[in-house]
Scaffold this active site. Structure first.
Site, PDB file in Angstrom:
ATOM      1  N   GLU A 165       0.812  -1.226   0.000  1.00  0.00           N
ATOM      2  CA  GLU A 165       0.000   0.000   0.000  1.00  0.00           C
ATOM      3  C   GLU A 165       0.846   1.277   0.000  1.00  0.00           C
ATOM      4  O   GLU A 165       0.641   2.177   0.815  1.00  0.00           O
ATOM      5  CB  GLU A 165      -0.997  -0.045   1.162  1.00  0.00           C
ATOM      6  N   ASN A 206       2.178  -4.577  -3.415  1.00  0.00           N
ATOM      7  CA  ASN A 206       0.818  -5.082  -3.215  1.00  0.00           C
ATOM      8  C   ASN A 206      -0.071  -3.911  -2.800  1.00  0.00           C
ATOM      9  O   ASN A 206       0.334  -3.072  -1.999  1.00  0.00           O
ATOM     10  CB  ASN A 206       0.892  -6.118  -2.073  1.00  0.00           C
ATOM     11  N   HIS A 242     -10.120  -6.279  -2.733  1.00  0.00           N
ATOM     12  CA  HIS A 242     -11.200  -6.074  -1.750  1.00  0.00           C
ATOM     13  C   HIS A 242     -12.332  -5.331  -2.456  1.00  0.00           C
ATOM     14  O   HIS A 242     -12.316  -4.103  -2.546  1.00  0.00           O
ATOM     15  CB  HIS A 242     -10.699  -5.276  -0.550  1.00  0.00           C
ATOM     16  N   GLU A 271      -5.766 -10.817  -1.830  1.00  0.00           N
ATOM     17  CA  GLU A 271      -6.638 -10.661  -0.646  1.00  0.00           C
ATOM     18  C   GLU A 271      -8.098 -10.587  -1.065  1.00  0.00           C
ATOM     19  O   GLU A 271      -8.876  -9.771  -0.548  1.00  0.00           O
ATOM     20  CB  GLU A 271      -6.265  -9.378   0.125  1.00  0.00           C
ATOM     21  N   ASP A 273     -11.854 -10.536  -1.462  1.00  0.00           N
ATOM     22  CA  ASP A 273     -13.157 -10.717  -0.812  1.00  0.00           C
ATOM     23  C   ASP A 273     -14.130  -9.733  -1.450  1.00  0.00           C
ATOM     24  O   ASP A 273     -13.718  -8.743  -2.052  1.00  0.00           O
ATOM     25  CB  ASP A 273     -13.108 -10.601   0.732  1.00  0.00           C
TER      26      ASP A 273
END
Ligand code: 9MR
Length: 352
Positions: A165, A206, A242, A271, A273
């Site tokens: 990030e 990432n 996400h 990641e 979801d």
């Protein structure tokens, strides 16, 4: 019935039918006959990719959860255990107990491990954020942290999210502790130091909101291109994934993955979801299922997309409700570890 009991029952049925064929003097059924459905991990492997789930140490006391974690997935990522607050809680004092627990479980279940994360603005220990450091001191602290952690896991993680990030939504650098003291060069330094410590782990940047084409993923494209031109060992780009139903499916996911692949780096979905405003309805769960399928399909379509990790696999342990009140139901298994339409959709797209 638990998955293992279903498997045991179907193995017994297979054995009995083979035995009765033999007793009747008939040839046993040809070897086609393993009736056990392939796991997501096995299905992904047939595409030369992994399918994994993040996990977290408090969940290790939940036997039913651990059974599925160890059987259904080919890869895992420690959700918190490798972060700086956990691994270096006091300056120069390293604690690998929690992360080692995840890595040992993964090894026992033949799972790959993604290392997450060496440098991040969040979940830093108080000694680091509350201290006053000169640039030289901070550089030495950063190098020691990266190299001590990466050396400890040398040979045991396939990837490191070296810097997590690093950019803002508009593509500018995030004004993290490291950026403010060291400038943008901390990213190249971090990658070089990690490479020295573990030359075989693939080193990733990432981030979230970089799934499709947009200002943030454009900025990563330019950054990674420059890092490669400078000979910096950046080898992968992680799309966190996400997503939220209320914001729509991002535009150009496959195209985005492809352009990073064309730059010469691997891409991982790190990641994934897909949350929704609660309550979950059959309609929302059906839309969620098509999104999961679409995202996984985009990865399957690009050779250098190496795998997909969901950010834990069950709504029982998702981070979403505590951070986005009123939202949730983001994962392919519900709170009772029952597969949702998303699970079936992922299986289907993987060829199961
Ligand atoms: O899943 C993690 C959760 O348990 C933590 O409370 C949270 C703290 O920020 O971090 C979560 O994981 C994050 C990941 O490390 C980086 N990308 C965003 C994830 C969700 O916040």
């Amino acid at each position: 019935m638990s998955t293992s009991r279903i498997r045991t029952a179907s193995r017994i049925v297979a054995a009995l039918s083979a035995a009765s064929c033999l007793a009747a003097g008939l040839a046993a059924a040809p070897a086609a006959a393993d009736p056990r459905p392939r796991t997501l991990g096995e299905l992904a492997k047939r595409h030369h990719k992994y399918f994994g789930s993040a996990t977290d140490n408090p969940e290790f006391t939940d036997a039913a959860y651990m059974e599925l974690l160890g059987s259904e997935f080919g890869q895992t990522t420690p959700g918190n255990a490798m972060k700086w607050y956990a691994t270096e809680p006091e300056r120069g004092v390293f604690d690998f107990a929690a992360a080692d627990e995840v890595v040992s479980f993964a090894k026992a279940h033949h799972q790959k491990v993604r290392g997450h994360t060496l440098v991040w603005h969040s979940q830093l220990p108080a000694w680091l954020t509350e201290g006053t450091w000169t640039a030289d001191e901070l550089r030495a602290i950063l190098k020691n942290h990266i190299q001590t952690v990466a050396r400890h896991y040398k040979g045991r993680v396939i990837h490191w999210d070296v810097v997590n990030e690093a950019l803002n939504e508009d593509g500018t650098y995030r004004e993290s502790l490291f950026y403010k003291a060291l400038g943008p060069g901390y990213i190249a330094d971090a990658l070089r130091w990690a490479h020295e410590a573990d030359p075989h782990a693939k080193l990733y940047l990432n981030d979230y909101n970089v799934d499709g084409i947009g200002p943030k993923s454009d900025a990563y494209y330019i950054l990674i291109k420059q890092l490669k031109a400078d000979g910096v060992p950046v080898e992968g780009f992680g799309l966190q994934g996400h997503l939220a139903l209320q914001y729509g499916f991002p535009a150009g996911v496959q195209e985005n993955i492809q352009r990073f692949a064309d730059l010469g780096v691997d891409v991982a979905i790190t990641e994934l979801d897909i949350r929704m405003p609660l309550p979950a309805t059959p309609e929302k769960l059906a839309t969620q299922a098509t999104w999961y399928a679409e995202y996984v399909k985009a990865c399957l379509a690009v050779e250098k997309c190496v795998g997909v990790t969901i950010w834990d696999y069950t709504d029982k342990y998702s981070w979403i409700p505590s951070v986005f009140p009123g939202e949730g139901a983001a994962l392919p298994y519900d709170e009772n570890l029952r597969p949702k339409p998303a699970y079936q959709a992922i299986r289907k797209v993987l060829g199961g």
